[in-house]
Design a protein around this motif. Structure first.
Motif, PDB file in Angstrom:
ATOM      1  N   SER A 223       0.852  -1.182   0.000  1.00  0.00           N
ATOM      2  CA  SER A 223       0.000   0.000   0.000  1.00  0.00           C
ATOM      3  C   SER A 223       0.888   1.232   0.000  1.00  0.00           C
ATOM      4  O   SER A 223       2.120   1.134   0.053  1.00  0.00           O
ATOM      5  CB  SER A 223      -0.911   0.018   1.231  1.00  0.00           C
ATOM      6  OG  SER A 223      -0.149   0.203   2.415  1.00  0.00           O
ATOM      7  N   ASP A 227       5.151  -1.827   2.544  1.00  0.00           N
ATOM      8  CA  ASP A 227       4.906  -3.256   2.387  1.00  0.00           C
ATOM      9  C   ASP A 227       4.842  -3.945   3.748  1.00  0.00           C
ATOM     10  O   ASP A 227       5.601  -3.622   4.652  1.00  0.00           O
ATOM     11  CB  ASP A 227       6.005  -3.905   1.552  1.00  0.00           C
ATOM     12  CG  ASP A 227       5.912  -3.548   0.078  1.00  0.00           C
ATOM     13  OD1 ASP A 227       4.986  -2.783  -0.290  1.00  0.00           O
ATOM     14  OD2 ASP A 227       6.748  -4.029  -0.704  1.00  0.00           O
ATOM     15  N   ARG A 579      -1.251  -5.661  -4.409  1.00  0.00           N
ATOM     16  CA  ARG A 579      -1.628  -4.261  -4.227  1.00  0.00           C
ATOM     17  C   ARG A 579      -3.052  -4.087  -4.737  1.00  0.00           C
ATOM     18  O   ARG A 579      -3.395  -4.548  -5.822  1.00  0.00           O
ATOM     19  CB  ARG A 579      -0.700  -3.309  -4.976  1.00  0.00           C
ATOM     20  CG  ARG A 579      -1.131  -1.847  -4.742  1.00  0.00           C
ATOM     21  CD  ARG A 579      -0.252  -0.819  -5.389  1.00  0.00           C
ATOM     22  NE  ARG A 579      -0.798   0.504  -5.124  1.00  0.00           N
ATOM     23  CZ  ARG A 579      -0.336   1.352  -4.217  1.00  0.00           C
ATOM     24  NH1 ARG A 579       0.707   1.003  -3.471  1.00  0.00           N
ATOM     25  NH2 ARG A 579      -0.896   2.534  -4.037  1.00  0.00           N
TER      26      ARG A 579
END
Length: 689
Positions: A223, A227, A579
């Motif tokens: 994000s 990580d 992600r």
């Protein structure tokens, strides 16, 4: 604090035991400590003690406050009213986090079943039964596994993954006379180990889940904040909600078996592509998939009813079983839908509403979602497609084996497999095949392809799921008091309608919540602990009722599965890096569905209607993940062609939800099954020479 002191924190500190008995005080039913928490901590060991030092500090603080309340007194020596006053102060001030942790442990011990304690006191107090009284348990007979020493050098096809896509591929190929090796990562685990556990099930897991994958399968949650490495024993909402078991998610699903609408195959044509998104049309139409939808419904076994929920989806045949009969929640919401002018109907379910194909009918237990069926009435890959493949004599299952690399060449392919994977001495096997079918799900399929150096830049991109919203209220009758199998009634009036943008979604009644979920999230105005909370669990909880909304999620090219750098699995292969970005269009869908769900509840006369926030999985990998090897007639916009053949490869075919360019407004499993029949049928027709 040492490990032994961790385990003894409750034995050491009488204040904690006394506090548990104020969180769940005695009345006609026992208090918390004697009513189950003591036994829970004894059999669970250190598992619940996430913050033992904090609990010890909380105990010291309680005793300190006890001495201030009455000179020289410990917390345990105070009367109940004095203890409650101290706990209320701790809850509202310093120590809130530790008290919340203590409250969680108390409710786990009193209200949550697990394999070690199937019937804690709290379940009896509120009338929860795992199955109706008198139910005869029926366990499915799982296929015998092929010993790793008996694996042949060559098969016509190696199918990787035994979920709906892989199961269908195995059936179609085996029935066509091809030899098939079906590779399943998990051991053969009986249904009895996949139910009646409210602390380790995939949906509500507090601790490591029973449906895998376990340690040695790290993923990276990526994000803007950085990580985070998460292993396969951790929070399923963070790791990903797809189940790892023989049969995949169909082993523990509730079985909502919807067709996508014709419009779902033409989303970009209908709505355009919002800025920054990667919305595309399917390379096929609803009409092309319709015969395979019919086959899917009949070969999987779906109970449904033609009417308001099917009128926008042309059909060539009805359902093989009648829809499930009505129940109070359906009656309440049906009347409300009529008042709103909405169409409604019973949800199509891949469960036996009547005895079917030699297996019994559903007994409507209260924990269908996330649990294996107690009577083998839940239809999935494990008891339909794969047994048919086995029956041909052409298919064998290799359990406890993980495919770690695929090598592709014009003359044939090969798969490197680690067999006996959970044993002390796993075996490395290389198997040659005419075709490799990859059906490992929307995360593991692209991870394997990427780790093998296969495919184009589209592999792993566009991962998406659904947007969801949960709306709760209070009603005047006990409409969902542990009545199964789960969701019962739906309206599709907000799918591709003017009320909700970007294709909208489906509204259904909320399934009956597990007791632990209710205990941790009481209704507005109900104290989080104490006498009134316990009374609400016994008397008021059953009047809580809700609507669940699920709608379109718009894919983004930045939402993707890649290979993690420096994070390796048990075989030294890179873990998946996930992600998930959310487009504003998807947020508009979510907000619109929540609004319409609230309107439905209010029309049903519900009070205190409110939306639960932060209920969407935190991982990129939800239960309905798709799109990471999406089909396209153009390799510039997809990873595979319209028949799942991987662009740039010779002998590799994808056959799971990774193929879905978009995910519709409803649960995608039936579409996954139908498309798998289409892909596998074409594979047989075009078998490589």
């Amino acid at each position: 604090m040492t490990g032994d002191e961790d385990a003894d924190v409750f034995a050491t500190h009488a204040a904690l035991r006394a506090a548990v008995d104020r969180i769940i005080p005695a009345d006609a039913w026992p208090a918390g400590w004697a009513g189950g928490v003591a036994e829970y901590l004894k059999v669970a060991g250190r598992e619940p003690l996430r913050n033992a030092p904090g609990l010890a500090a909380l105990a010291a603080r309680l005793d300190e406050l006890g001495g201030e309340t009455r000179a020289g007194a410990s917390f345990a020596e105070l009367d109940g009213a004095e203890q409650d006053a101290i706990l209320a102060g701790v809850e509202a001030g310093p120590g809130t986090e530790e008290f919340t942790d203590l409250r969680r442990i108390a409710y786990e011990g009193y209200y949550a079943a697990d394999a070690r304690r199937p019937d804690p006191v709290g379940l009896g107090m509120i009338g929860f039964r795992h199955v109706p009284e008198g139910t005869e348990i029926v366990e499915p007979q799982l296929p015998d596994g092929l010993p790793s020493t008996a694996v042949a050098d060559h098969y016509d096809a190696v199918v990787i993954g035994s979920g709906p896509g892989g199961g269908v591929a195995a059936q179609v190929l085996a029935q066509a006379g091809h030899s098939v090796l079906l590779v399943e990562r998990m051991p053969a685990v009986p249904n009895s180990r996949l139910r009646n556990d409210h602390l380790h099930d995939k949906r509500n897991a507090v601790y490591g889940v029973r449906v895998g994958p376990g340690i040695g399968h790290p993923r990276v949650h990526a994000s803007d904040a950085g990580d985070e490495v998460i292993d396969g024993t951790g929070d399923a909402n963070r790791y990903g909600l797809n189940a790892d078991a023989f049969g995949g998610g169909s082993r523990i699903w509730q079985g909502m078996a919807w067709r996508f609408m014709p419009e779902d195959f033409h989303m970009r044509e209908l709505y355009g592509n919002p800025e920054g998104a990667s919305l595309v049309d399917w390379p096929i139409s609803y009409d092309e998939l319709e015969p395979f939808y019919t086959r899917a419904e009949w070969e999987l076994g779906v109970a449904g009813e033609e009417g308001a929920l099917t009128r926008r989806m042309p059909r060539t045949k009805g359902y093989p079983m009648p829809a499930f009969g009505t129940e109070p929640a359906r009656e309440l919401l049906a009347s409300a839908a009529d008042r709103l002018g909405w169409g409604w109907g019973p949800i199509p379910l891949a469960l036996n509403s009547v005895p079917h194909e030699g297996r019994p009918a559903c007994v409507r237990c209260a924990q269908c979602v996330g649990h294996a069926c107690p009577v083998n009435a839940k239809n999935g890959s494990f008891n339909t497609f794969i047994p048919r493949a086995i029956a041909t004599g052409n298919c064998r299952v290799l359990y406890d084996a993980e495919a770690i690399e695929i090598e592709d060449a014009p003359g044939g392919a090969s798969v490197v497999i680690m067999a006996d994977a959970t044993t002390a001495e796993p075996r490395r096997i290389t198997v040659r095949a005419d075709i490799v079918v990859v059906s490992a799900g929307a995360v593991e399929t692209p991870r394997l392809l990427l780790a093998s150096g296969l495919g184009n830049d589209e592999v792993g991109r566009h991962i998406h799921d659904h947007r969801t919203a949960t709306v709760l209220g209070a009603v005047d009758e006990k409409v969902k008091n542990f009545v199964g199998p789960g969701h019962s009634i739906a309206t599709l009036d907000h799918v591709h309608a003017a009320t909700v943008p970007w294709g909208g979604g489906v509204l259904v009644d909320l399934m009956s919540l597990l007791p632990l979920t209710s205990a941790l999230q009481p209704a507005p105005g109900v104290p989080a602990w104490g006498e009134k909370h316990k009374e609400w669990m016994r008397e008021g909880r059953a009047y809580s009722f809700g609507v669940f909304a699920m709608g379109q999620e718009i894919p983004l090219p930045t939402s993707r599965v890649t290979l993690a750098t420096g994070v390796l699995d048990r075989w030294g292969k890179p873990g998946a890096r996930l992600r998930k970005d959310v487009h504003r269009a998807s947020q508009e869908v979510e907000a619109g569905m929540a609004r319409e769900g609230a309107a439905w509840l209010e029309a049903a006369g519900a009070r205190e209607v409110r939306r639960l926030l932060n209920t969407t999985t935190a991982s990129a990998a939800g239960e309905h993940s798709c799109g990471t090897a999406r089909m396209s007639d153009d390799p510039a916009t997809g990873a595979t062609d319209r028949f799942g053949r991987l662009w740039g490869a010779h002998r590799v075919v994808v056959c799971d939800s990774s193929l879905h360019p978009t995910n519709g407004s409803v649960n995608p499993t039936l579409t996954n099954v139908a498309n798998a029949f289409r892909v596998a049928t074409r594979l047989v027709e075009d078998w490589p020479r």
